[in-house]
Every structure is written in structure tokens, then in C-alpha cells.
Design an enzyme around this catalytic site. Sequence first.
Site, short mmCIF file in Angstrom:
data_model
loop_
_atom_site.label_atom_id
_atom_site.label_comp_id
_atom_site.label_asym_id
_atom_site.label_seq_id
_atom_site.Cartn_x
_atom_site.Cartn_y
_atom_site.Cartn_z
N GLU A 85 -26.25 36.15 -30.60
CA GLU A 85 -26.92 36.04 -31.88
C GLU A 85 -27.29 37.41 -32.42
OE1 GLU A 85 -29.42 32.37 -32.99
OE2 GLU A 85 -30.94 33.90 -32.63
N HIS B 127 -16.86 28.07 -7.45
CA HIS B 127 -16.08 26.84 -7.35
C HIS B 127 -15.83 26.23 -8.72
CE1 HIS B 127 -16.44 26.64 -2.92
NE2 HIS B 127 -17.58 27.27 -3.15
N GLY C 42 -36.89 35.10 -32.53
CA GLY C 42 -37.02 34.03 -31.55
C GLY C 42 -36.45 34.35 -30.20
N ARG C 43 -35.27 34.99 -30.17
CA ARG C 43 -34.61 35.28 -28.89
C ARG C 43 -35.30 36.40 -28.13
NH1 ARG C 43 -31.95 36.57 -33.36
NH2 ARG C 43 -31.07 38.64 -33.73
N LYS D 100 -42.23 29.12 -35.98
CA LYS D 100 -42.83 30.24 -36.70
C LYS D 100 -43.15 29.85 -38.14
CE LYS D 100 -40.86 34.20 -36.02
NZ LYS D 100 -39.89 35.31 -36.12
N GLU E 83 -35.28 20.56 -36.72
CA GLU E 83 -35.14 19.93 -35.41
C GLU E 83 -36.49 19.81 -34.71
OE1 GLU E 83 -31.33 22.51 -35.86
OE2 GLU E 83 -33.45 22.62 -36.44
N LYS F 287 -27.15 24.80 -41.21
CA LYS F 287 -28.40 24.12 -41.55
C LYS F 287 -28.40 23.65 -43.00
CE LYS F 287 -31.47 26.62 -38.35
NZ LYS F 287 -32.69 27.47 -38.28
#
Length: 527
Positions: free
Chosen positions: A357, A388, A270-271, A213, A219, A503
Amino acid sequence: MSNWKNLNELSSYQKLANEEKRVDLKSVMAGESGADRMKKYSIPMAQGLTYNYAAKAVDDEVLADLCELAKEAELAEKFKELYNGAVINTGENRLVLHHLTRGQLGNDVVADDVNKRTFYKEQQDKIASFADKVHAGEIVNEKGEKFTTVVQIGIGGSDLGPRAMYLALENWAKVNNTFKMDAKFISNVDPDDAASVLASVDLEHSMFILVSKSGTTLETLTNESFVKDALKGAGLNPAKHMIAVTSETSPLADSDDYLDAFFMDDYIGGRYSSTSAVGGAVLSLAFGPEVFEKFLQGAAEGDKCSASENPMENAAMLDALIGVYERNILDYPATAVLPYSQALSRFPAHLQQADMESNGKSVNRFGEEINYKTGPVIFGEPGTNGQHSFYQLLHQGTDIVPLQFVGFKNSQMSKDVVIQDSTSQAKLCANVAAQIVAFACGKDDENKNKNFEGGRPSSIIIGDKLTPEALGALLSHFENKIMFQGFLWNVNSFDQEGVQLGKVLAKKVLAHETDGALKVLSDMFDI
């Protein structure tokens, strides 16, 4: 305007907290009582899905109290204010508009002198046109050959949601002849992530989507450089292989480094961006714009259901209310999301970010400390694999963990085999049915090692088949559940300051501006 109060200031919450009676789930789910509950405690959702909460530790009295809580907390009114353009994200002084990416629930919303629904639709149409040209061979590589693979470069919400949605629809698209391009994802700044993905694709026929954005995400830009180096090393021009999804004010917006750019804005976190250009570009390229449109339609229908004022007709709102009851009254620390569908293998990971978040906050929306618990820990894996793995703790551990199952009557690919008189799909469905009853009712045994206490609450969302429309409705349900819980806890579910400190310190490490423990740790890694 709605009144924003802390949860413990609401009289309906105090009433719930002071009630001594608690539902004996093991008792009410046994025998014919359990059969009656399964039929009664159920709400229809969008796209033929059903939310069944019979195996939750609630009864008519608790449900009535939860409805009082919903009314006093003004949940429906706050949602209405949100989709009509109120500044709900108080931390960043922003509107919250991800619902507008898939439809218009209320009034026109104008921000920055732009009709935002029109803006999102324009970006969707622009992506559709671009994808159609790629599929038709009108946009090609330097040799005039079609692109066969699309690779998304992004992290957090630019990766988790779109990746989960892609995996959810990959097999459906192949069966329904809408599969256009393979999709891969690069997210981790660990060089092994990008190197592994690049080694698995044909660079010459790959298109890369850079999603940032701000255009400054460390990253993502690092991985972009990694990809560009690989393209140049193969004798390819990166500008002929890359597109950007970014904001109009980003340095990426008008760059000659990309074939094209598609836009998002600050009003979509973002999420919550899978239904925006962030998910739209990769899903439209992978499956075709028509499939992405079906996904949006399912989400839009889910949003309409979530706008109902009556919690007993609003699955997302009731799910949120029961979740808060479990977290704050019954004191349960976590929630497990358990899809009995391999296609939803990454859906729990997406919900980890979306939920934790959003509601992992210890101050209210006004920055004041709160003295009650907020968001639970979210985790999960697909069934039957999870059975399992961690189900041992869920069944017999010292903590009770509420469970959210998701299941479908039919598989996506319709390929199956009969073994021991039943198909694989029948075995899958049998397992989820058995687990719900096993968790609720348990099993008495004199051998304490084999004794199951029961009383472990669960709900299930069940549908016929996982289609794009059903996936959209499922995503809407959980996004709106998270939103309603944030309203109840009076937190801002739409900022994420908790991701920033690390960050900042990482940049100090890279700039060698460290002391104390941070310097020692930096030296340990030879940075």
C-alpha cells in the site's frame, strides 16, 4: 531541504545499472568463503537482533555503490526531515508522525497548534489508565462483573497490524503472567466474519473497540451495527460494552454510544498505526499497559538505529538499498517474508499492506509518471509450513524471489520435547539455517528434476527470543525499510489512493446507480 529526484536520475544508480559484473552468489556462499561472509556481512540491530545479509548477491564493491546511492538520495536527511515534521505526505499535504508515537527522535513537532509527541503520550497514558481500571474491576459490565474478552472492530491497518502484534505476544504474555484478556478481531464486511467471532465469545463479558479515524468507514460501521444488534439481542446495552478509537473531529469522538474514546490523527496512516491508540487500546487491554510500553520502547530503539547516516550501521537502510538493487537492477518481481516463528504467523500479512500500500505506485511524489519498477509483491508464511507449500517455486521456479527470513534461537513458551536426539526448537532453527544455504548454493544433479540452480538470495533477522521489545524493533525495521525504499523510488509512501476507486463503485452498486458491466455484475449477485 532535501532534493527529491527520481531513482533513474541519480548518477550512483546509473553506475549500478551499467556495471556488467554481477555477484555469483552460489560461488561466494560455498565453503569457507560462505563462512567468512556469514561473519562479515552482519549488522547489529535494536534489542539484540542482528541483520545478516551474507546470502544476498552483493559484495564490497556493490555495497560501496549502494552507500553512494544512499548519500546521493539523501536518505538520512529525508528521514530527519520526516521526524522533524516536514510535509512528507505530499499527496494529502500531511506530516508523517508514526515515529512520534513511540519516542522523540528530533525537534518538537507542533501541528494544529498541538505538540504532537505530548498528544500521543497523553492518549497512551489515557489508554493505560482505562486498561488498569478494567483489569482492576473498576470498569465493569452491567452486572458489575469483569470483562474477560476484548474485540477489535476495524479493517486494513486497524486490523492487520494490531492482530499481528497480538498474536506475536499472546503466548509470551501467558508465560510471563501478563495475559489479561483474550482478544478477537472483526474486519471483513462478510457477515460470516462477525457472526463467527460473536459466536466464539461471551457477549456479556466482552468489550468492543470500534476503530475508525473518520468515523465513516463503511465496513467498520456495518460490523459495529452487527455487534450492536447482537448485544441488544442478548439484552445488553451496547454503550456499556464499547469504546472508540477515532479522531477528535469524528462523529464518534463525543458520542454517548461509547464508554470512552481515544484519539489518533491524520498524521498516522492506518498501516503505521500499531504503535498509536489503534494498537495501544487492544494490546494494553489484552496484556497490560506495561507490555505495550515495552513494545514501544523496542520500536523507539529501532528508530534510533534507523537514523544512522551510515548504511553499513543502519540495517533498515541497507535492507532497503539491497531491496531496490534486487528490484531495479536484478529485476526480481517479489519478496517473500518467512518468519520461523509461529507467533509471527500474521506478520507477513501485515507487511503485505504496509509495503504494497505504501510503495505500490506508478507516479512519483509530484504526480509524474515514472518509468522504473517500484514496490515488489510481498507474501509469506511461517516456516516450516511454507516449506511444504510454496518453497517448491522458490527453489526451482522460473522467477528468482528474494527471501527475508526471521528467526529466534529460543521459543516463547519454553516447552519442548526431544525426538531423535533434538528438540523441536532445534529442528526449527536447523531448517531455517539449511534453507538459507540451500537457496544460495543449490545442488548439482544430472537428473534435472533434482537439480537446484541456487543463486537465490536471502537475508535473515535473528534474535534470542520474540519479546515485546524485540517485536517493536522488528516492526520498526520493516516500517523504516519501506520508508527508505519510498525515498529511493521518489514515491509518496504515505497515501493510498489505490484503495478508493473500489469503494466509490461499491457505493454506486448499493445505491443501484450502475450501468454496463457493473450493472450486470450487480445483477449476478442479486444486489
